[in-house]
Enzyme design. Sequence first.
Site, mmCIF file in Angstrom:
data_model
loop_
_atom_site.group_PDB
_atom_site.id
_atom_site.type_symbol
_atom_site.label_atom_id
_atom_site.label_comp_id
_atom_site.label_asym_id
_atom_site.label_seq_id
_atom_site.Cartn_x
_atom_site.Cartn_y
_atom_site.Cartn_z
ATOM 1 N N CYS A 201 30.963 3.676 51.467
ATOM 2 C CA CYS A 201 30.594 4.778 50.912
ATOM 3 C C CYS A 201 30.811 5.759 50.883
ATOM 4 C CB CYS A 201 29.753 5.119 52.649
ATOM 5 S SG CYS A 201 30.549 4.195 53.965
ATOM 6 N N CYS A 328 36.917 9.417 38.718
ATOM 7 C CA CYS A 328 36.933 9.496 39.439
ATOM 8 C C CYS A 328 37.952 9.679 41.012
ATOM 9 C CB CYS A 328 35.927 8.703 39.653
ATOM 10 S SG CYS A 328 35.766 7.025 40.546
#
Length: 365
Positions: A201, A328
């Site tokens: 997360c 990323c």
Amino acid sequence: MPLPPLVAPVDALSDAERLRTARHQVLAGLGEIGQRRLRAAHVAVVGAGGLGAPVVLALAAAGVGTITIIDDDDVELSNLQRQIMHRRGDVGRPKVDSAVRVAADLSPETVVRPLRVRLASGNAADLLAGADLVIDGTDTFETRLVVAAAAERLGIPLVWGVIQEFAAQITVFWSSPPKGADAVVLGDLYPEGSVGELPTCAAVGVFGALCLQTGSILAMEAIKLITGIGDPLLGRVMVIDALRARTSEVPLRSSRARWKPSPEAPAPAPHIAVDELTAASDAGALLLDVREDAEVAAGMIAGARHVPLARVLAEPEAIDGERIVVICQAGVRARRAADALRAVGRDAVVLAGGMDAWAAQESPR
């Protein structure tokens, strides 16, 4: 299908508890005897984070007699966006201490057993022993496998949920259900070897309000099992799409056939190192940054093109380039994007370590 109550009731409730839970006791089907079953129940909650926090609040408020909460982490400031039983004053303190405090405030007769320990294969069965059911609120698949294996060995129901970004899944596993119900376990939903590396997360984010909704459903499933009301999610997976405000259901059936990887399964996308990036760019490769808008606002690699991950996954064929280097923050999202691009025939590779690795190499020594 409805199942018989999991727990025998206590003989009586205290006057204070009877008054505190009065609105439960007038519910048709649950009633006073259902409330006494809750008072007798012992629920083990693994994880005191985004899912475990609302679960503890809901179970204590419902009047569950004993809650064992297992978590070895301390509260961090970034937890407060979704882990609602912690407060700013709890930062730096054990998460299980928050469970003791909030349960006492809501339900003084609920006994909370805080276990500040990391659950692992060597201790899981001992930590969960004595519980009537387990609720898994952990955030790694490795730990979920351990929890599921222990619940299977103990023969107790496992109320299971997982959240990633804006989506959630909730179900009930039970290796030894009552007669007439089929046993369903985690391996039926995710056969051995079928789950690769999953993003955390911290890497892809989690919708805070969805944790409350999912945790509430986990607690409801536990209450239904304890009291024998309603139709638990055994053999069904509830899927929540928070962005589209949609809830769907997928049937889940027991299968003892072991899953084997397909020999035609595509190979994972290769990686290139930061020191190879300039040469790749000079050779004409497209540098594709798949981070979110807020992340790229802080800076991008010169010459990179920004397309958020969701758009790449939705339309990978729209990304052109003889060779594509996907970037990323740390590499997890880039792997997802690169795999999607390779599935439509693009020559996509991943920048190993992402922007974190690039920034480390660019920073002054």
